[in-house]
Design an enzyme around this catalytic site. Structure first.
Site, PDB file in Angstrom:
ATOM      1  N   TYR A 110       0.859  -1.186   0.000  1.00 44.70           N
ATOM      2  CA  TYR A 110       0.000   0.000   0.000  1.00 44.70           C
ATOM      3  C   TYR A 110       0.893   1.234   0.000  1.00 44.70           C
ATOM      4  CZ  TYR A 110      -3.314   3.538   1.623  1.00 44.70           C
ATOM      5  OH  TYR A 110      -4.082   4.670   1.738  1.00 44.70           O
ATOM      6  N   GLU A 122      -3.609   7.531  -3.927  1.00 41.31           N
ATOM      7  CA  GLU A 122      -3.588   6.256  -3.205  1.00 41.31           C
ATOM      8  C   GLU A 122      -3.360   5.129  -4.201  1.00 41.31           C
ATOM      9  OE1 GLU A 122      -7.322   4.690  -1.546  1.00 41.31           O
ATOM     10  OE2 GLU A 122      -6.263   4.440   0.364  1.00 41.31           O
TER      11      GLU A 122
END
Lengths: 307, 394
Positions: free
Chosen positions: B116, B204
């Site tokens: 991530y 993101e």
């Protein structure tokens, strides 16, 4: 004493020749505030005239401060130039810059805040209604009004108000005034995600101010500034504090008008902040109509006279 | 402002962030053109909507999955046909779902491990923060809650920019091998440059992946921009997809009104964002449900009030309206006149409660009272909210 500004504070207005800045400079002059200078690059040497006042306009903040002794600036400059306007005030060594401008890019404010580190200037805002220290005249005239708040709803007294929202501040101030309770100073810290003075900064000033005997803190969804302030109140503040958080019904992930009013996670919801307020001994107003009453309740419990 | 994944990937590529090869299509005819730009073999078919949870979503006709793996391009074409024009409901869209108007085909990458990576503003420090984790492809909030030690953060000093030692710190914490680390370092620097130069609010990448050949790729991308910074980026502003926005919200923005549609039945019209939010809250407090957030701003003109009423009435769920104005500087009588004219112009048939307070309020209330309109006056916010809740329930 009040905090941040007193009726003797000399202020200058950056953007005084614009519609917005000009309109509110006039209202501040009518209120009795010492608006001693205006700044509009290229219009130095001209005057801003209103109701018998003749306010000199300067090309730079440094000139205006040097020539008139102004120590505080009200900034009404449009968003693309507002970050620069704040830094000009910092470079001129002002005590306080109050940025009213809404819509400054976050990146500009990140840079401005970094550039201000270590400087003696305090920033209030941006995207805020400003600061009012009420005076003793009719409709609280004779006070110091910096920004866009309606002066007449105030009353000189001993309650401090700090808020991220303009109209909610007016709502709280008006409730107090109608009940005969005056204010020491009312500070709108603004609705942007990156701002200068925080809730906590203002609460500390109110706590140290002998004139202030009670505090109303108004917050909203987004960020953790209210939580930080509440924890400090629990540990250090001996004065009665009432609080309200707007946005209980706001959906997650949507910006509710203010750039900073957006729920990012479980921590910055209204419910989470209200829970922390209660845990920290802050009397929570059940509705926005209950803000003044909430302060009255907690003041009575603590044996403090507000008016 | 949000953009679609395929638009985000194009921007990422422009800044030198590696992404799987992909091509977008908006009509069935375009599917073939788009697919010819990709190599033969396993292909991903991805519905393009501004909401997360696409993979686990269901279309309103029962077809499951807004993101699908296909073994061949022929399969991909067929699956894309089932998604395009269909309405996808995910955990983030609400029950109404979103109509899929663009399909994005990408090469199905071989995945060694998922990570991530995100860049956003840290409000507490007023600095950009890079958030990274070895736990990719899952909900990061869950990771942060259950295993906070697996979340790594680096705050960037805006005066200096992203420092090399910070990039190294992230690479070591994520446990990349030497070849992966070199690629990840380049990617992180490119991503930060994009964040900073485009006035992004958030980038993101979930998941960021490594491949068996040690490549590092952004497999998915969610990018949003600071609305206040858009004036500096006309090309990015052009990526706005009005199909993803509520038509009422688009109409409101044309009149400089800040409007957000909600699912209740009491509409509100308020000046100021904080007051508008807390007007919704007080409706709920007294047992009603707000139909919208609506801030008409500090200097609401008659034209704006008329536009606001029309937008509110465009919502068929609305059964009553609460107007809450604290006229600080503005003359309440001017506002009252605007309300009366607006109500006459739109021919309002629903219950209307008006709470006016502030400058010249006595004249304002008199104007409302003598208007001949069937509106109810509220004294305080609480009084007004209770009145409209009662009227709507009746």
């Amino acid at each position: 004493m009040a905090i941040l500004v007193t009726p003797q504070t000399k202020i200058l207005v950056q953007g005084i020749t614009g519609d917005f800045g000009g309109r509110h400079a006039k209202l501040s002059l009518d209120y009795g505030t010492l608006v001693v200078a205006g700044v509009t690059p290229g219009k130095g040497g001209q005057f801003f005239e209103h109701g018998g006042h003749k306010v000199p306009i300067f090309n730079s903040v440094a000139d205006a401060a040097r020539e008139t002794g102004a120590t505080v600036s009200a900034i009404f400059v449009p968003p693309p130039f507002a970050g620069d306007a704040i830094l000009e005030g910092v470079a001129a060594g002002l005590e306080l810059a109050v940025a009213i401008t809404e819509g400054i890019p976050v990146k500009d404010m990140i840079r401005v805040k970094r550039a201000m580190q270590g400087s003696k200037t305090r920033l209030v805002g941006p995207n805020c209604p400003g600061v009012v220290t009420p005076g003793t005249g009719e409709g609280s005239k004779g006070g110091c009004r910096i920004g866009i708040a309606p002066g007449y709803i105030h009353k000189k007294g001993r309650v401090g108000v700090v808020s991220r929202s303009g109209t909610l501040t007016y709502e709280a101030v008006y409730q107090l005034t109608v009940k005969g309770i005056g204010q020491s100073t009312c500070v709108g810290i603004g609705g942007d995600p990156v701002n200068g003075t925080s809730h906590l900064d203002v609460i500390k000033l109110f706590n140290d101010d002998p004139e202030t005997v009670g505090i109303i803190m108004i917050g909203e969804i987004g960020g953790s500034a209210e939580v930080e302030a509440a924890r400090w109140v629990k540990a250090h503040c001996k004065k009665p504090v009432a609080g309200f958080i707007a946005g209980s019904t706001a959906p997650a992930g949507r910006r509710m008008g203010h750039a900073g009013a957006v729920i990012g996670g479980a921590e910055d919801t209204a419910a989470a902040k209200i829970a922390v307020f209660k845990e920290c001994g802050i009397e929570v107003a059940a509705t926005p109509s209950d803000m003044a009453d909430a302060l009255i309740r907690v003041a009575q419990t603590m044996g403090v006279t507000l008016s | 402002m949000n953009i679609h994944e395929y638009q985000a990937k194009a921007l990422l590529e422009k800044y030198g962030v590696p992404v799987p090869r992909g091509a977008a299509a908006t009509t069935p005819e375009d599917f073939i053109t788009a697919l010819t730009r990709l190599p033969d073999g396993p292909t991903m078919v991805k519905s393009q909507i501004h909401a997360g949870g696409r993979g686990k979503g269901t279309f309103t006709d029962g077809f499951k999955g807004g993101v699908k793996f296909c073994k061949t391009k022929a399969d991909a074409k067929e699956i894309a046909g089932k998604m395009l024009g269909n309405t996808l409901v995910t955990a983030q869209t609400g029950p109404a779902g979103r109509k899929v108007q663009t399909i994005y085909f990408t090469v199905a990458s071989e995945i060694k491990k998922e990570y991530y990576l995100a860049i956003l503003l840290d409000r507490a420090t007023s600095r950009p923060v890079i958030v990274a984790s070895t736990e990719g492809g899952v909900e990061i909030e869950k990771v942060a809650h259950e295993t906070p030690e697996k979340i790594h953060k680096v705050h960037v000093d805006p005066a200096y920019g992203l420092a090399d030692f910070q990039v190294r710190e992230l690479i070591f914490k994520l446990g990349f091998n030497a070849a992966e680390g070199k690629n990840a370092g380049k990617l992180i620097r490119a991503l930060y440059t994009m964040y900073w130069e485009t006035d992004a609010a958030m980038i993101e990448i979930n998941p960021l992946i490594t491949t068996p050949t040690d490549e590092v790729l952004a497999l998915d991308a969610k990018v949003s921009f600071d609305d206040n910074g858009l004036y500096r980026h006309p090309l990015i502003t052009g990526l706005r997809d009005l199909n993803e926005e509520d038509p009422k919200e688009i109409e409101a923005s044309k009149h400089s009104l800040s409007y957000i549609a909600l699912d209740g039945n009491i509409a509100c019209l308020v000046n100021g964002a904080g007051l508008a939010m807390s007007t919704m809250d007080i409706i709920k407090h007294f047992g009603g449900t707000p139909a919208n957030f609506l801030d008409v701003g500090g200097g609401a003109s008659k034209e704006q009030v008329v536009a606001a009423f029309k937008i509110i009435l465009g919502d068929t769920n609305v059964k009553g309206i609460l107007v809450n104005i604290f006229g600080g500087i503005m003359d309440c009588n001017v506002i009252a006149t605007g309300i009366v004219e607006a109500v006459k112009e739109v021919g309002l048939k629903l219950p209307l409660v008006v709470r006016l307070e502030g400058n010249n309020v006595t004249a304002g209330k008199a104007t409302l009272a003598s208007s001949g309109l069937a509106l109810v006056s509220g004294d305080t916010m609480a009084d007004a909210a209770q009145k409209i809740v009662k009227l709507v329930a009746a």
